[in-house]
Design a protein around this motif. Sequence first.
Motif, mmCIF file in Angstrom:
data_model
loop_
_atom_site.group_PDB
_atom_site.id
_atom_site.type_symbol
_atom_site.label_atom_id
_atom_site.label_comp_id
_atom_site.label_asym_id
_atom_site.label_seq_id
_atom_site.Cartn_x
_atom_site.Cartn_y
_atom_site.Cartn_z
ATOM 1 N N GLN A 171 -61.259 -8.157 12.788
ATOM 2 C CA GLN A 171 -61.914 -6.872 13.035
ATOM 3 C C GLN A 171 -63.228 -6.768 12.265
ATOM 4 N N SER A 175 -67.092 -6.648 13.921
ATOM 5 C CA SER A 175 -67.416 -5.228 13.943
ATOM 6 C C SER A 175 -68.926 -5.043 13.809
ATOM 7 N N THR A 176 -69.342 -4.093 13.019
ATOM 8 C CA THR A 176 -70.758 -3.791 12.847
ATOM 9 C C THR A 176 -71.431 -4.850 11.975
#
Length: 277
Positions: A171, A175-176
């Motif tokens: 994750q 993610s960002t």
Amino acid sequence: MGDILHVETVEVAKQNPAFAKALTDLLFQLADDDFILAYRGSEWLGLAPHIEEDVAFSSMSQDMMGHAVMFYEMLEQLGVGKADDLAQLREVKAFSNAILVERKNGDGEYNDHPHYDWAYAIVRSYVYGLYKQVRLEALAQSSYAPLALVSRKMMTEHRYHLMHWQVWLKQLANSTPDARQRLEAAIAKVWKDAGELPHLGPNQVDIVQFGLIAEEEQLKQKWLTLTKDIFEKAGLEWQGEPGVPQERGRHGEHTADLVQALATLSEVYRIDPAAGW
């Protein structure tokens, strides 16, 4: 290792002082690693990113503390001392945990402006967890039957922990950009200490020769191969050879972080060790 002595009971183990000493040294490493990292995990109570993770992290830390208790109880059976006393009353220099597990979660203290690093918590838990899996697999073949048995019992529970950390790693990796950057910084930080994990301490020759666990290099290479595969599948750059901290935790050399952790852990117990806590 064809002539290795297989020991079925604690009574037989105590009849061989050299075997009992090697077993004692190994058990302290196993117990102390889990005990201290479980404490660091408990410091996330109320601070995890969301309530579900708060419950999950607390549960896994409880499991790990339970594993530490099992190892301390095995030491008690060997006549080393009372399990609770071994966990709570030893001096810092008597601890054999790796430096990685004693590092603080981040800036501040749990009760005083904690600014903890979630990415570091994930990476440390997962890197240690992957090594623990390799170590448990080796311990399942230990010449000391009670240790092999308890290690096999731990493996099923531990695999669920690894699945949890793997989800988080993926994750954060996908993610960002900020999350990815924090994750990569955490990996670099963990990797500076991780190379000590497979070390077996000053008595490593006897520990291996008695068949209690596999050789350091064998443990290390299996762990690195496993970790590299997982990191690369997550799209993360492989860090290469892991670093080793200046302090040698397996030799009783520790940081101020462990001093702080043990003071907190044993604060209540030291008031009256004879009480029924």
